[in-house]
Design an enzyme around this catalytic site. Sequence first.
Site, PDB file in Angstrom:
ATOM      1  N   HIS A   1      40.016   3.751   8.760  1.00 10.75           N
ATOM      2  CA  HIS A   1      41.310   3.049   8.943  1.00 10.75           C
ATOM      3  C   HIS A   1      41.304   1.772   8.097  1.00 10.75           C
ATOM      4  CE1 HIS A   1      44.680   1.208  11.012  1.00 10.75           C
ATOM      5  NE2 HIS A   1      44.764   2.188  11.891  1.00 10.75           N
TER       6      HIS A   1
ATOM      7  N   ARG B   1      40.511  -6.803  13.899  1.00  8.42           N
ATOM      8  CA  ARG B   1      41.658  -6.316  13.129  1.00  8.42           C
ATOM      9  C   ARG B   1      41.399  -6.521  11.645  1.00  8.42           C
ATOM     10  NH1 ARG B   1      45.212  -3.126  14.749  1.00  8.42           N
ATOM     11  NH2 ARG B   1      45.459  -4.309  16.683  1.00  8.42           N
TER      12      ARG B   1
ATOM     13  N   GLU C   1      44.673   5.032   4.850  1.00  7.47           N
ATOM     14  CA  GLU C   1      43.576   5.567   5.653  1.00  7.47           C
ATOM     15  C   GLU C   1      43.210   6.978   5.198  1.00  7.47           C
ATOM     16  OE1 GLU C   1      44.857   5.051   9.770  1.00  7.47           O
ATOM     17  OE2 GLU C   1      46.182   3.474   9.077  1.00  7.47           O
TER      18      GLU C   1
ATOM     19  N   ARG D   1      34.572   3.067  17.365  1.00  2.38           N
ATOM     20  CA  ARG D   1      34.707   1.724  16.787  1.00  2.38           C
ATOM     21  C   ARG D   1      34.307   0.626  17.766  1.00  2.38           C
ATOM     22  NH1 ARG D   1      41.175   0.335  16.440  1.00  2.38           N
ATOM     23  NH2 ARG D   1      41.794   1.268  18.420  1.00  2.38           N
TER      24      ARG D   1
HETATM   25  O1  TA6 Z   1      47.116   4.199  11.631  1.00  7.57           O
HETATM   26  C1  TA6 Z   1      48.265   3.592  12.118  1.00  7.57           C
HETATM   27  C2  TA6 Z   1      48.075   3.313  13.587  1.00  7.57           C
HETATM   28  O2  TA6 Z   1      47.777   4.501  14.264  1.00  7.57           O
HETATM   29  C3  TA6 Z   1      49.335   2.637  14.110  1.00  7.57           C
HETATM   30  O3  TA6 Z   1      50.147   3.489  14.864  1.00  7.57           O
HETATM   31  C4  TA6 Z   1      48.775   1.472  14.836  1.00  7.57           C
HETATM   32  O4  TA6 Z   1      49.335   0.916  15.879  1.00  7.57           O
HETATM   33  C5  TA6 Z   1      47.440   1.290  14.334  1.00  7.57           C
HETATM   34  O5  TA6 Z   1      46.965   2.428  13.776  1.00  7.57           O
HETATM   35  C6  TA6 Z   1      46.466   0.282  14.806  1.00  7.57           C
HETATM   36  O6  TA6 Z   1      45.913   0.739  15.979  1.00  7.57           O
HETATM   37  P1  TA6 Z   1      44.980  -0.181  16.871  1.00  7.57           P
HETATM   38  O7  TA6 Z   1      44.565   0.687  18.021  1.00  7.57           O
HETATM   39  O8  TA6 Z   1      43.831  -0.597  16.018  1.00  7.57           O
HETATM   40  O9  TA6 Z   1      45.818  -1.364  17.291  1.00  7.57           O
END
Ligand code: TA6
Length: 309
Positions: free
Chosen positions: A174, A79, A277, A105
Amino acid sequence: MKDQALDGLDELNGRFARGHEIRFRLGPLGLTVAQLERRGHRALVALRGAQVLSYAPANGRDLLWLSDAARLGEGKAPRGGIPVCWPWFGQHPTDASRPAHGFARHRLWTLQETFATPEATGLRLSLDTGPGASPDWPHAARVELKVWLADGLWLDLTTTNLDIRPLPLTQALHTYFAISDVDHTRVDGLDGAPYTDHVGARTRRQQVGPILLDREVNRVFDHSPGQVRIDDTGYARRITIDKLGSRSTVVWNPWTAGSDRLGDMGEDGYRRMVCVETANAGEDALLLAPGGSHTLSARLGEGPLSDAD
Ligand code: TA6
């Protein structure tokens, strides 16, 4: 989870190290990382997921946030940093059981080259997909991420369709930015842009003024090809995000309830991050013709925040 490249650190250094500018070592969470250095700028790039984990400009603090509670696991990217969402952004368009934000990823990418020239220090990683290489993805394609330090951190994400059919593609860098606190930060540059609000039932709205971080935010902006800025009075800095090949921008902060759901945001982590992003998502979805390619580019930079800003 064992990182396959661990066994190859000596080989990686033997083939790809470049003096003190590029070295390979074990980084956060035991990941094999490339450590880039150029004139005081520093970055860490994990071979797993081609995920940039850290970027600090000369004499500056890290622009990227990595959660204290980040972890690795099946279908889990650390994260923080810059996870590469590819070949779909968000939920799979037709099959909700597929992993969110695609599979790139979670894969180990192949290091193609490193370079250290007077102009730039960086590397290029690739991932091939197709019926043989990737059972969960029927399209033959290659995606490459070129990452380099120059006057900022530069990223080029290039997709080439190697198939005889058109390739549908949504994607994002992201990027989790580090901020002093949500109360001292706003995101600017999207005034007037239409967006889909993903908090609660999806609604179409239009941004008015800067985005304040005072609640859960999850907005997919269309028609936003220009520069986005993160103004942080706590750190007295302005982060700039410039891009090419991207007409959509996602701004996200999960706030408290979202952090509880995710479980790896760390104590009050949501207060010290915001995702901006660089994307091709929503109405900006791409369809690559056979043989065609597309490059999504971003440059991350920073400067002081003056009283006039
Ligand atoms: O970009 C925002 C998002 O799509 C959120 O909806 C969100 O939960 C997030 O990315 C993170 O996603 P992840 O799959 O990494 O937990």
